[in-house]
Scaffold this active site. Structure first.
Site, mmCIF file in Angstrom:
data_model
loop_
_atom_site.group_PDB
_atom_site.id
_atom_site.type_symbol
_atom_site.label_atom_id
_atom_site.label_comp_id
_atom_site.label_asym_id
_atom_site.label_seq_id
_atom_site.Cartn_x
_atom_site.Cartn_y
_atom_site.Cartn_z
ATOM 1 N N HIS A 143 0.719 -0.991 -0.102
ATOM 2 C CA HIS A 143 -0.025 0.057 -0.024
ATOM 3 C C HIS A 143 0.623 1.372 -0.081
ATOM 4 C CE1 HIS A 143 -3.511 -2.245 0.550
ATOM 5 N NE2 HIS A 143 -3.269 -2.555 1.786
ATOM 6 N N ASP A 180 -2.606 -10.632 -2.003
ATOM 7 C CA ASP A 180 -3.025 -10.214 -0.824
ATOM 8 C C ASP A 180 -4.561 -9.744 -1.201
ATOM 9 O OD1 ASP A 180 -1.863 -8.752 1.967
ATOM 10 O OD2 ASP A 180 -3.659 -7.610 0.894
ATOM 11 N N HIS A 182 -6.098 -7.236 -0.242
ATOM 12 C CA HIS A 182 -6.529 -5.683 -0.600
ATOM 13 C C HIS A 182 -5.753 -5.417 -1.721
ATOM 14 C CE1 HIS A 182 -6.550 -6.589 3.794
ATOM 15 N NE2 HIS A 182 -7.713 -5.824 3.549
ATOM 16 N N ASP A 268 -4.362 -12.746 3.601
ATOM 17 C CA ASP A 268 -5.948 -12.254 4.250
ATOM 18 C C ASP A 268 -6.812 -12.691 3.454
ATOM 19 O OD1 ASP A 268 -4.672 -10.522 2.313
ATOM 20 O OD2 ASP A 268 -4.321 -8.918 3.871
#
Ligand code: 3YP
Ligand code: ZN
Length: 377
Positions: A143, A180, A182, A268
């Site tokens: 991120h 991931d 996200h 995740d």
């Protein structure tokens, strides 16, 4: 086959404090102190399972080093680096940029070790010291954008390693697969106009960041077509993920013909994660790893390096991580995941029509990916 494995105890000492998951504890708001979601346990317990299972004996241990200013500045602005350095000198540390990403005093040194760890893992692969590698690093990186940290990330570990290896070893074409749950917004932003870096993010639609990761984000200029997003609906299990590999990841890499594959490896999307609504089990992570190994063997002599990202259930993430590391190392008698019969038996994990509908929208975008002039005929 030699698989590099990189971990350091100091990664477990990156201190995200007594937050209650995402938010600072505040009794006035009813927020009882607990732990930050991004605490050491999932990472530490992957490492301990790697050791206790004996898989460590089949790995080549790599040592992290701290990334230099020059390396960090391959991606980040002077201002971001200076701010992290200054906040690291504060008695209670600081935050990487969005108020969700705390670090303790001296935190920059652990951030440097994470970025430098991924540089070392990637370098070991490219130099042929190992065939592939897993960097079990922390804090995470996908991120983090050029001008700021975000979403628990301080520095863009994988993006820094990609730029560094291009500079030191002349690696041109790099494919980044981000599994991931996200969106890999930082990696995407870093390589937005770069047609030599293909970024593919598989994520749950609109979780974090909530306003990015759409299929309409495709890169710009020379890089148009070389950012690819697969925003999977909530509830996606192995069926949807493996279909995404069959229909998007595999064909995209075949078209692109990378010299190196890098993976942003978060766990995740597992069926028990507190920060997502997906349904993966360790067997899906194992299979996705095997698919990427096949693609790497086809295109780039097996060169594949993985950078650890998210994953927040300390009970289950270690089995997902072990499955990936076993697959990388070609372990012939893997440890059975004792939770697989429970989580893998849940309804709805097979491919669903609304997942196919999303993939139908992504597949045509592959037409804009081409192998570069440097790739063989
Ligand atoms: C950042 C704030 C809310 C969700 C969280 C996501 C962190 C993560 O695992 N990114 O990959
Ligand atoms: Zn994540």
């Amino acid at each position: 086959m030699a698989t590099g494995y990189l971990y350091h105890e100091l990664f477990g000492w990156h201190d995200t404090g007594t937050n209650a998951g995402l938010l600072p504890a505040d009794h006035r708001a009813g927020i009882q102190p607990l732990q930050h979601f991004e605490n050491a346990e999932t990472k530490r317990r992957i490492h301990e399972l790697v050791v206790v299972s004996g898989v460590i004996d089949q790995l080549t241990r790599l040592e992290p080093r701290k990334a230099t200013d020059e390396e960090i500045l391959l991606v980040h602005t002077e201002e971001h680096l200076a701010r992290i350095a200054a906040e690291s000198e504060q008695p209670k540390g600081g935050d990487s940029g969005d108020g969700l990403s705390p670090f303790g005093p001296g935190g920059i040194e652990i951030g440097r070790l994470a970025a430098g760890g991924m540089i070392e893992a990637t370098t070991a692969v490219v130099e042929g010291r190992v065939d592939n590698a897993y960097a079990l690093i922390r804090p995470p990186g996908h991120h983090a954008e050029p001008a700021t940290g975000r979403g628990f990330c301080m520095f863009a570990n994988l993006a820094i390693a990609a730029r560094a290896i291009r500079r030191t070893h002349g690696v041109e074409r790099i494919a980044v697969i981000d599994w991931d749950v996200h969106h890999g917004n930082g990696t995407q932003k870093t390589f937005w106009e770069d047609r030599d870096t293909l970024t593919i993010s598989l994520h749950q639609d609109r979780v974090f960041p909530p306003d990015s990761g759409f299929i309409t984000e495709r890169g710009e200029g020379a890089g148009f077509g070389y950012a690819l997003n697969v925003p999977l609906p909530p509830g996606t299990g192995s069926g949807g993920y493996l279909s995404a590999f069959d229909r998007v990841v595999g064909p995209a890499i075949d078209r692109f013909r990378p010299d190196l594959i890098l993976v942003a490896s978060g766990f995740d999307a597992n069926a028990t994660d507190p920060l997502s609504r997906q349904g993966l089990t360790s067997s899906t992570y194992r299979t996705m790893t095997e698919r990427l190994l096949d693609l790497a063997a086809t295109h780039c002599d097996g060169r594949l390096a993985m950078s650890h990202e998210g994953g927040y259930n300390p009970v289950y993430v270690p089995f997902c991580g072990l499955a990936v590391i076993e697959a990388l190392a070609g372990v012939t008698e893997p440890l059975a995941d004792p939770y697989e019969p429970i989580f893998g038996a849940m309804a709805g994990l097979e491919l669903q029509p609304h997942q196919t509908a999303l993939l139908d929208q992504v597949v045509p975008l592959l037409d804009d990916i081409h192998a570069g002039a440097s790739a063989g005929a």
